[in-house]
Design a protein around this motif. Structure first.
Motif, PDB file in Angstrom:
ATOM      1  N   GLY A 116     100.849 -47.510 -67.496  1.00  7.24           N
ATOM      2  CA  GLY A 116     101.375 -47.170 -66.170  1.00  7.24           C
ATOM      3  C   GLY A 116     102.606 -47.985 -65.826  1.00  7.24           C
ATOM      4  N   ALA A 117     102.588 -49.266 -66.160  1.00  4.22           N
ATOM      5  CA  ALA A 117     103.743 -50.128 -65.900  1.00  4.22           C
ATOM      6  C   ALA A 117     104.952 -49.660 -66.707  1.00  4.22           C
ATOM      7  CB  ALA A 117     103.403 -51.580 -66.230  1.00  4.22           C
ATOM      8  N   ARG A 118     104.709 -49.221 -67.950  1.00  2.00           N
ATOM      9  CA  ARG A 118     105.804 -48.713 -68.771  1.00  2.00           C
ATOM     10  C   ARG A 118     106.431 -47.478 -68.138  1.00  2.00           C
ATOM     11  NH1 ARG A 118     106.851 -44.688 -71.595  1.00  2.00           N
ATOM     12  NH2 ARG A 118     104.730 -43.891 -71.619  1.00  2.00           N
ATOM     13  N   ARG A 119     105.583 -46.590 -67.619  1.00  2.00           N
ATOM     14  CA  ARG A 119     106.102 -45.368 -66.987  1.00  2.00           C
ATOM     15  C   ARG A 119     106.886 -45.698 -65.716  1.00  2.00           C
ATOM     16  NH1 ARG A 119     100.939 -43.472 -68.721  1.00  2.00           N
ATOM     17  NH2 ARG A 119     100.096 -43.857 -66.633  1.00  2.00           N
ATOM     18  N   VAL A 120     106.385 -46.644 -64.929  1.00  2.00           N
ATOM     19  CA  VAL A 120     107.103 -47.044 -63.706  1.00  2.00           C
ATOM     20  C   VAL A 120     108.432 -47.688 -64.079  1.00  2.00           C
ATOM     21  CG1 VAL A 120     107.062 -48.570 -61.688  1.00  2.00           C
ATOM     22  CG2 VAL A 120     105.039 -47.215 -62.274  1.00  2.00           C
ATOM     23  N   ARG A 121     108.436 -48.543 -65.108  1.00  2.00           N
ATOM     24  CA  ARG A 121     109.689 -49.169 -65.536  1.00  2.00           C
ATOM     25  C   ARG A 121     110.669 -48.113 -66.054  1.00  2.00           C
ATOM     26  NH1 ARG A 121     111.700 -51.858 -70.322  1.00  2.00           N
ATOM     27  NH2 ARG A 121     113.522 -53.032 -69.640  1.00  2.00           N
ATOM     28  N   GLU A 122     110.164 -47.140 -66.801  1.00  2.00           N
ATOM     29  CA  GLU A 122     111.033 -46.063 -67.288  1.00  2.00           C
ATOM     30  C   GLU A 122     111.639 -45.294 -66.122  1.00  2.00           C
ATOM     31  OE1 GLU A 122     110.397 -41.894 -69.581  1.00  2.00           O
ATOM     32  OE2 GLU A 122     109.421 -43.629 -70.491  1.00  2.00           O
ATOM     33  N   THR A 123     110.844 -45.043 -65.100  1.00  2.00           N
ATOM     34  CA  THR A 123     111.344 -44.367 -63.907  1.00  2.00           C
ATOM     35  C   THR A 123     112.417 -45.212 -63.227  1.00  2.00           C
ATOM     36  OG1 THR A 123     109.188 -43.315 -63.608  1.00  2.00           O
ATOM     37  CG2 THR A 123     110.673 -43.338 -61.699  1.00  2.00           C
ATOM     38  N   LEU A 124     112.164 -46.507 -63.092  1.00  3.93           N
ATOM     39  CA  LEU A 124     113.143 -47.421 -62.500  1.00  3.93           C
ATOM     40  C   LEU A 124     114.456 -47.381 -63.277  1.00  3.93           C
ATOM     41  CD1 LEU A 124     114.139 -49.758 -60.715  1.00  3.93           C
ATOM     42  CD2 LEU A 124     112.908 -51.318 -62.266  1.00  3.93           C
ATOM     43  N   GLU A 125     114.364 -47.471 -64.599  1.00  6.86           N
ATOM     44  CA  GLU A 125     115.582 -47.480 -65.406  1.00  6.86           C
ATOM     45  C   GLU A 125     116.322 -46.159 -65.324  1.00  6.86           C
ATOM     46  OE1 GLU A 125     116.901 -50.157 -66.368  1.00  6.86           O
ATOM     47  OE2 GLU A 125     115.128 -51.346 -65.881  1.00  6.86           O
ATOM     48  N   TYR A 126     115.601 -45.050 -65.215  1.00 10.10           N
ATOM     49  CA  TYR A 126     116.241 -43.747 -65.037  1.00 10.10           C
ATOM     50  C   TYR A 126     117.005 -43.722 -63.707  1.00 10.10           C
ATOM     51  CZ  TYR A 126     116.921 -38.832 -64.079  1.00 10.10           C
ATOM     52  OH  TYR A 126     117.487 -37.626 -63.745  1.00 10.10           O
ATOM     53  N   TYR A 127     116.364 -44.161 -62.630  1.00  9.87           N
ATOM     54  CA  TYR A 127     117.026 -44.182 -61.326  1.00  9.87           C
ATOM     55  C   TYR A 127     118.230 -45.119 -61.346  1.00  9.87           C
ATOM     56  CZ  TYR A 127     113.715 -41.360 -58.668  1.00  9.87           C
ATOM     57  OH  TYR A 127     112.981 -40.324 -58.163  1.00  9.87           O
ATOM     58  N   ARG A 128     118.112 -46.269 -61.979  1.00 14.02           N
ATOM     59  CA  ARG A 128     119.261 -47.182 -62.080  1.00 14.02           C
ATOM     60  C   ARG A 128     120.412 -46.518 -62.834  1.00 14.02           C
ATOM     61  NH1 ARG A 128     116.158 -52.823 -63.625  1.00 14.02           N
ATOM     62  NH2 ARG A 128     115.851 -53.531 -61.460  1.00 14.02           N
ATOM     63  N   PHE A 129     120.081 -45.842 -63.927  1.00  9.46           N
ATOM     64  CA  PHE A 129     121.100 -45.143 -64.704  1.00  9.46           C
ATOM     65  C   PHE A 129     121.786 -44.078 -63.856  1.00  9.46           C
ATOM     66  CE2 PHE A 129     122.315 -41.513 -67.300  1.00  9.46           C
ATOM     67  CZ  PHE A 129     123.210 -42.104 -68.188  1.00  9.46           C
ATOM     68  N   MET A 130     120.990 -43.251 -63.186  1.00 11.63           N
ATOM     69  CA  MET A 130     121.567 -42.177 -62.368  1.00 11.63           C
ATOM     70  C   MET A 130     122.435 -42.750 -61.250  1.00 11.63           C
ATOM     71  SD  MET A 130     120.777 -39.532 -63.952  1.00 11.63           S
ATOM     72  CE  MET A 130     121.369 -38.305 -62.818  1.00 11.63           C
ATOM     73  N   ARG A 131     121.985 -43.830 -60.646  1.00  7.70           N
ATOM     74  CA  ARG A 131     122.750 -44.451 -59.550  1.00  7.70           C
ATOM     75  C   ARG A 131     124.070 -45.002 -60.083  1.00  7.70           C
ATOM     76  NH1 ARG A 131     125.660 -45.481 -56.097  1.00  7.70           N
ATOM     77  NH2 ARG A 131     125.234 -46.565 -54.145  1.00  7.70           N
ATOM     78  N   ALA A 132     124.049 -45.601 -61.250  1.00 11.10           N
ATOM     79  CA  ALA A 132     125.271 -46.157 -61.831  1.00 11.10           C
ATOM     80  C   ALA A 132     126.250 -45.056 -62.243  1.00 11.10           C
ATOM     81  CB  ALA A 132     124.914 -47.032 -63.042  1.00 11.10           C
ATOM     82  N   GLU A 133     125.736 -43.925 -62.695  1.00 12.97           N
ATOM     83  CA  GLU A 133     126.581 -42.831 -63.141  1.00 12.97           C
ATOM     84  C   GLU A 133     127.116 -41.980 -61.993  1.00 12.97           C
ATOM     85  OE1 GLU A 133     127.592 -42.025 -66.350  1.00 12.97           O
ATOM     86  OE2 GLU A 133     126.794 -44.024 -66.782  1.00 12.97           O
ATOM     87  N   LEU A 134     126.458 -42.026 -60.860  1.00  8.80           N
ATOM     88  CA  LEU A 134     126.793 -41.133 -59.752  1.00  8.80           C
ATOM     89  C   LEU A 134     128.243 -41.248 -59.281  1.00  8.80           C
ATOM     90  CD1 LEU A 134     125.659 -38.950 -57.929  1.00  8.80           C
ATOM     91  CD2 LEU A 134     124.906 -40.742 -56.365  1.00  8.80           C
ATOM     92  N   PRO A 135     128.794 -42.436 -59.033  1.00 11.32           N
ATOM     93  CA  PRO A 135     130.182 -42.481 -58.546  1.00 11.32           C
ATOM     94  C   PRO A 135     131.181 -41.815 -59.491  1.00 11.32           C
ATOM     95  CG  PRO A 135     129.104 -44.591 -58.176  1.00 11.32           C
ATOM     96  CD  PRO A 135     128.170 -43.777 -59.038  1.00 11.32           C
TER      97      PRO A 135
END
Length: 158
Positions: A116-135
């Motif tokens: 479960g922690a791995r899945r939450v971390r994967e979700t976090l990293e996906y959101y961080r990636f999307m946020r960084a790519e958005l601008p």
């Protein structure tokens, strides 16, 4: 109206409530700049009560703006921006930031050895990636938007 109903079905399939989807599709596709609740009710052939809940939802999530002209007795509803999807996406940056903070706290609380922690971390990293790519993605969209729609005759510039 056929397009409005079909687009509303697509939006409903994506999780939007049906009447909100119908109202948004109508406002997006119809030619007027602003609509009263009565005009939406008439255009969609539904009760004013159905429109009331739908526009309240759409205003709350930022897809429609609510305005009142000086001296007017009723509110009007409109898409805020000519480039509505750009505006909507930019509004979502705050939600991404909140999600990143929340998920970061979750990663800290969970046992990293567990799935479960791995899945939450994967979700976090996906959101961080999307946020960084958005601008950069949004800047590329602005350039593309201008290429497609800067022509005053409304035909693509190609």
């Amino acid at each position: 109206m056929r397009f409005v109903e079909q687009f509303a079905l697509l939006l409903t399939d994506s999780g939007m409530p049906r009447m909100s989807a119908r109202v948004f599709a109508y406002v997006l596709a119809d030619d007027a700049d602003r609509y009263t609740a009565q005009e939406l009710s008439t255009g969609l052939r539904v009760s004013p009560a159905a429109i009331s809940g739908a526009v309240r939802h759409l205003v709350r999530i930022g897809l429609l703006g609510r305005e009142r002209e000086p001296g007017a007795r009723s509110d009007t509803y409109r898409v805020y921006d000519d480039d509505v999807w750009y505006a909507i996406t930019m509004q979502r940056q705050d939600a991404l930031d909140r999600s990143i903070r929340f998920l970061g706290e979750g990663v800290e609380l969970l046992d990293q050895a567990r799935p479960g922690a791995r899945r939450v971390r994967e979700t976090l990293e996906y959101y961080r990636f999307m946020r960084a790519e958005l601008p950069a993605a949004m800047q590329r969209w602005r350039v593309r938007h201008d290429e497609l729609f800067a022509n005053p005759l409304g035909t693509p510039n190609q």
